[in-house]
Motif scaffolding. Structure first.
Motif, PDB file in Angstrom:
ATOM      1  N   ASN A   1       0.893  -1.085  -0.103  1.00  0.00           N
ATOM      2  CA  ASN A   1      -0.065   0.057  -0.100  1.00  0.00           C
ATOM      3  C   ASN A   1       0.978   1.209   0.074  1.00  0.00           C
ATOM      4  O   ASN A   1       1.124   1.740   0.967  1.00  0.00           O
TER       5      ASN A   1
ATOM      6  N   ASP B   1       0.427   4.156  -1.386  1.00  0.00           N
ATOM      7  CA  ASP B   1      -0.129   5.450  -1.049  1.00  0.00           C
ATOM      8  C   ASP B   1      -0.384   5.487   0.613  1.00  0.00           C
ATOM      9  O   ASP B   1      -0.230   6.719   0.922  1.00  0.00           O
TER      10      ASP B   1
ATOM     11  N   ARG C   1       7.852   7.832  -2.684  1.00  0.00           N
ATOM     12  CA  ARG C   1       6.702   7.004  -3.786  1.00  0.00           C
ATOM     13  C   ARG C   1       7.508   6.609  -4.811  1.00  0.00           C
ATOM     14  O   ARG C   1       7.554   5.443  -5.349  1.00  0.00           O
TER      15      ARG C   1
END
Length: 461
Positions: A206, A208, A325
């Motif tokens: 995950n 995000d 990210r």
């Protein structure tokens, strides 16, 4: 990063239309020559960039043409639509142009300094036909409150600003916008070193959620630190930002200054531990160093200083999250399924290259794109130019003190160097040298915490 308006709202008059009493502005240096720059080109549509809304009004600073939508099959690009209405109705491979425009605005947001965001769009269309675009523009502008729409008449080059109103009956209304040179604009900037510590976890991937926790951790650490304005003269004391005071930027900064450095001071290392994505803490961790050069734009120095520093702090946190990210996504792309469990993959955070769009020379701000360690600034500026609708050569380079790569080489030698070539190890296998190794699967599954480390030589009296 979004932020609270930098100007204290004036008392509102009673009665209908009171919220419209204040006029927005547009950057005269950019928009007075905008029509001339795009005349004769295939540009028909793009995104406006400006400030967040204040009493329903915005300040538009520049515009970025939306790149042509790529063909789904990778073939040659189709002929551009004859007008902007046809463009807004078009699609490629089943993907509407409106979705492509929204993605362009999303990518622009991550390039902008604090205090700026996508604030609307522009379209090359006659004033008479402009109102017919209201419904077509609704899906593009649905995520932008109080959106501005600039129309450029293809024959007369006349510029007209409108305010887009959504709802059941979308409409374009004349906007109260006036030209402004923004001579009092001020740039707040910081070069803040961070330690991003990524624990190894075993929960579902995950990214995000991981990035969100990193941003929250950095924000919390910066809120605990002391913000101080660097002195204009060498040897002068720091000016501490009092977040309980209503002191204005004008009172706290030299009148002739165009930029001021902000330091976030901490006594040693401020550690923000972020729990795992699945709600549990994780085990062993790996630490990655990161230097974040971030900026925020203040258009009016009557703003409160505490409000002006807020978007700069948010910009540091947002940049740290975006770097993580990109590093995690890069690790996912580099490691195929069969090799992930067999060998570690290096996780390195990108750095940022800055450039200023043509026509904004009088404004003290720069936009930035992220570069991986094996890239130079030209790669980042080329991508930046594509998103801004400009050739890389039209981007003004940032001054040396905002050159993040130069600072990294000087203060953190070796941290951002390309990954060394693999060589034979004692057991006959291959092993990459260097630091910051992490199994790619663990990277993608990791939870994150952030440690903010700033060395502060201070003399307290």
């Amino acid at each position: 990063a979004s932020f609270t308006s930098l100007v204290a709202p004036p008392p509102r008059a009673a009665g209908p239309g009171a919220a419209m009493s204040k006029k927005g502005t547009y950057n005269t240096a950019f928009f007075n020559s905008f029509a001339v720059r795009i005349r004769g080109t295939e540009i028909r549509f793009g995104i406006l960039v400006g400030t967040c809304p204040e009493d329903g009004q915005r300040d538009a600073l520049f515009a970025a043409a939306t790149p042509p939508q790529p063909q789904a099959d990778g073939g040659e690009a189709a002929a551009p639509p004859k007008d902007v209405a046809a463009l807004l109705k078009s699609s490629s491979g089943g993907a509407p142009f409106a979705d492509w425009a929204v993605e362009h605005a999303t990518q622009l947001r991550r390039l902008l300094p604090g205090g700026l965001e996508p604030c609307g769009c522009f379209a090359v269309v006659t004033e008479a036909a402009a109102k017919d675009l209201a419904t077509l523009l609704t899906p593009v502008l649905k995520g932008i409150p109080d959106a501005l729409v600039l129309t450029v008449d293809p024959a007369s080059s006349k510029l007209t600003f409108w305010k887009h109103e959504g709802g059941a009956k979308p409409a374009l209304r004349p906007a109260q916008v006036k030209g402004d040179s923004h001579k009092d604009a001020l740039l707040l900037w910081t070069a803040t070193p961070l330690d991003i510590v990524v624990p190894r976890g075993s929960s579902a991937t995950n990214i995000d959620a991981i990035v969100g926790r990193v941003q929250s951790g950095v924000t919390a650490a910066l809120q605990k630190s002391t913000a101080a304005l660097a002195p204009a003269a060498e040897g002068a004391p720091l000016r501490i930002v009092d977040f309980g005071s209503e002191q204005t930027v004008l009172a706290a900064t030299p009148k002739d200054s165009r930029e001021v450095r902000v330091d976030f001071l901490s006594n040693g290392t401020a550690l923000a531990v972020v729990p795992g994505v699945d709600g549990s803490d994780s085990g062993s961790c790996i630490r990655l160093r990161c230097l974040v050069v971030a900026m925020a734009v203040v258009l009016r120095r009557g703003a409160e200083l505490r409000q002006a520093v807020g978007p700069l702090r948010d910009g540091v946190a947002a940049s740290a999250g975006e770097r993580l990210r990109l590093a995690l996504e890069e690790a996912e792309e580099d490691d195929d399924e069969g090799a992930r469990a067999a060998r570690p993959s290096r996780l390195q955070l990108p750095w940022r290259a800055f450039g200023r769009p043509d026509g904004c020379d009088e404004l003290p701000f720069w936009c930035g794109d992220y570069c991986m360690p094996d890239e130079d600034a030209s790669a980042g500026l080329e991508r930046l130019g594509e998103l801004l609708g400009l050739p890389a050569a039209a981007l003004a380079a940032a001054p040396p003190h905002l050159d993040e790569r130069a600072r990294l080489g000087r203060d953190f030698g070796g941290t951002y160097s390309p990954e060394p070539a693999a060589g034979p190890s004692k057991d006959g296998g291959s092993k990459a040298s260097g630091s910051s190794f992490l199994p790619a699967a663990a990277c993608a599954l990791a939870v994150a915490c952030v440690a903010l480390a700033v060395a502060i030589p201070m003399l307290l009296k």
